[in-house]
Design an enzyme around this catalytic site. Structure first.
Site, PDB file in Angstrom:
ATOM      1  N   GLU A 175       2.369  10.990   0.618  1.00 60.58           N
ATOM      2  CA  GLU A 175       2.578  12.407   0.961  1.00 60.58           C
ATOM      3  C   GLU A 175       1.664  13.305   0.131  1.00 60.58           C
ATOM      4  O   GLU A 175       1.595  14.514   0.361  1.00 60.58           O
ATOM      5  CB  GLU A 175       4.050  12.804   0.792  1.00 60.58           C
ATOM      6  N   SER A 204       3.664   1.522  -6.715  1.00 58.31           N
ATOM      7  CA  SER A 204       4.091   1.140  -8.070  1.00 58.31           C
ATOM      8  C   SER A 204       5.092  -0.025  -8.012  1.00 58.31           C
ATOM      9  O   SER A 204       5.729  -0.264  -6.983  1.00 58.31           O
ATOM     10  CB  SER A 204       4.742   2.350  -8.741  1.00 58.31           C
ATOM     11  N   CYS A 222      -5.687   0.518  -9.054  1.00 62.05           N
ATOM     12  CA  CYS A 222      -4.849  -0.616  -9.473  1.00 62.05           C
ATOM     13  C   CYS A 222      -5.701  -1.706 -10.097  1.00 62.05           C
ATOM     14  O   CYS A 222      -5.184  -2.606 -10.737  1.00 62.05           O
ATOM     15  CB  CYS A 222      -4.082  -1.167  -8.290  1.00 62.05           C
ATOM     16  N   GLU A 226       1.898   0.728 -17.303  1.00 62.66           N
ATOM     17  CA  GLU A 226       0.728   1.220 -16.574  1.00 62.66           C
ATOM     18  C   GLU A 226       0.629   2.737 -16.767  1.00 62.66           C
ATOM     19  O   GLU A 226       1.593   3.459 -16.487  1.00 62.66           O
ATOM     20  CB  GLU A 226       0.890   0.894 -15.083  1.00 62.66           C
TER      21      GLU A 226
END
Ligand code: NAD
Length: 497
Positions: free
Chosen positions: A176, A226, A281, A382
């Site tokens: 979004e 995630s 990533c 992360e």
């Protein structure tokens, strides 16, 4: 203010939900559009459209399906500047990097154009006396894809070209935060001749995702995002009996051996850690300095990190653009504060970058930590920003143990000139994508992309042969044509005499 709607049945679909979310221009911090957030009823409309389109699309010869993808490929090439600018304006990454990511997506379309070859089955004549057996791969039905903000063109294109080339219909739920690129891809597919309903887009958040997960008519879910959400998607898909591939987060280690070509390693690390402002990533967020290489590595890195050119993505001189949202900027800065508190040495501090004329943009400069340890949260978690942690270990085996003990296993790289270390590394490391003197080892479209451990939940990686297997189910047929054979009833397992 521009409004972004859904795309269902080959056209814009407004839906009945009144909920919206802001789309920012990360370079200036301004709200540039509002995107509709779908309700369960909106999801249902998309599923109905995909269900109507499925029987004809599944029966369309695979070569005819591929020909539409050939046209789609041409249209992407023709419109690549506009698509790239959409990525830059909503994500913030620099133009050439955005273009590169579009091309990596295009390569999956090129792969999918050749899928007829991969949909051929296997045949065995005479598995029994005058009995033949063959297997075919058939489409699953309606597949859905849920994608992250960081690659608004490439990650959706890891999924839908393969899915639709295999004869499925598809519903994409893009991030979004940057949905416009997906909408344009849907329009280009329509121009390429794709029948209405084969590819649909539903914009939204958790409500839309849950609508997809719970809908009985959806056969498979592909997810990238995630780890916490990937695990949720995996569990829910199992609960609602769907095939699933759910790719999660990462903490990628780059091992720098004392015998490496240090210039090559430093340049590789700079691009891999700070490219796309670390919002990849496959970003290398940990440099593992082996033996006595640490001091020289940190010295050379710090000079380059300080010299990084930060600016709006559309400015060709910028090497690093802003982060995607203010919320994410606050999170990344919070991690840098945390690292200082945890006792790591902040060698380069990018927290106070301010750009004249772009004071409200979501910018942070490159940050470099030294003396990071295994126990620190900045090592374990992360960060997804331009923050590189250097961790020092005494030897090669300690580097391998460090990586293998980490919860994530997406990508990793070793810089070395020693074949023995390189071979041992590729053999022993518990990570899905491994580089040797290659800073970001992202597999090409005809190989497959996926991590290990908590970087991927499910059995299949994306695109390549793994993608074809994910988006098709195997059927094996055994047949005999009776020609005067008289069978008596048999009550035992048939075996070969
Ligand atoms: P995210 O998990 O926040 O969102 C991903 C998708 O899930 C979005 O479409 C979002 O709308 C949806 N979502 C968010 N919260 C949800 C919820 N509670 N329930 C259901 N759906 C929800 O990820 P992001 O911030 O957009 O992207 C960054 C993350 O993606 C990083 O962790 C990164 O490592 C990961 N990523 C992984 C890969 C890979 O191949 N492994 C590739 C790209 C990005």
């Amino acid at each position: 203010m521009k409004s972004i709607f859904h795309f269902v049945d080959g056209k814009e679909f407004k839906g009945d939900s009144k909920r919206v979310s802001n789309i920012y221009n990360p370079a200036t911090g301004e709200v540039q559009a509002k995107v509709k957030l779908a309700s369960r009823a909106d999801v249902k409309s998309a599923v109905e459209s995909a269900a109507r389109a499925f029987p004809d699309w599944a029966d369309t010869p695979s070569l005819s399906r591929a020909r539409i993808l050939f046209k789609f490929k041409e249209l992407i090439e023709k419109n690549s500047d506009e698509l790239t600018k959409l990525i830059v304006s909503e994500h913030g990454k620099v133009y050439d990097d955005a273009k590169g990511s579009l091309i990596r997506g295009l390569e999956v379309v090129e792969f999918a154009c050749g899928i007829p070859h991969l949909l051929k089955g296997e045949f065995t004549e005479n598995v029994g006396k005058e009995v033949d057996s063959w297997s075919v791969r058939q489409p699953l039905g309606i597949c859905a894809g849920i994608t992250p903000f960081n690659f608004p063109a490439m990650v959706p294109m890891w999924m839908f070209p393969v899915a639709i080339a295999c004869g499925n219909t598809f519903i994409l739920k893009p991030s979004e935060k940057d949905p416009s690129c997906s909408i344009m891809l849907a329009e280009l597919l329509k121009q390429a001749g794709l029948p209405d309903g084969v590819f649909n887009i539903i914009n939204g958040d958790k409500e839309a995702v849950d609508g997809l997960l719970k809908h009985d008519d959806i056969s498979a879910i592909s997810f990238v995002g995630s780890t916490a959400i990937a695990k949720y998607i995996y569990e829910q898909s199992a609960k609602y009996e769907k095939r699933v591939q759910a790719l999660g987060g990462a903490k990628n280690h780059c091992v720098v051996m004392p015998d490496s070509d240090l210039d090559q390693a430093v340049n590789g690390l700079m691009g891999a850690a700070y490219g796309s402002a670390g919002e990849r990533c496959m970003a290398q967020s940990v440099a593992v300095a082996v033996g006595n290489i640490g001091d020289e590595l940190v010295k050379r890195l710090s000079q380059k990190v300080e010299a990084l050119k930060i600016g709006p993505g559309i400015d060709k001189r910028s090497e690093m653009g802003p982060l995607v949202t203010k919320e994410h900027l606050i999170k990344v800065k919070g991690y840098v504060d945390l690292g200082v508190k945890e006792g790591a040495k902040l060698v380069v501090d990018g927290r106070n970058v301010r750009l004249q004329g772009y004071e409200n943009g979501f910018y942070i400069g490159g940050c470099l930590f030294d003396n990071v340890t295994e126990k620190m949260r900045i090592y374990k978690e992360e960060i997804f920003g331009p923050v590189l942690s250097v961790i020092r270990v005494k030897d090669f085996n300690s580097a391998v143990d460090l990586i293998n003990n980490h919860e994530y296993g997406n990508g990793t790289t070793i810089f070395t000139r020693d074949g023995d270390s390189a071979r041992s590394f590729t053999n022993k490391i518990k990570v899905g994508m491994v580089g040797v003197n290659i800073p970001i080892p992202v597999p090409m479209a005809f190989h497959s992309f996926g991590g290990w451990k908590r970087s991927l939940f499910g059995d299949h990686h994306m695109h390549g042969l793994e993608g074809v297997r994910f988006y098709t189910k195997l059927k094996t047929i055994t047949s005999r044509w009776p020609s005067g054979i008289k069978d008596n009833p048999e009550f035992i397992m048939p075996t070969m005499k």
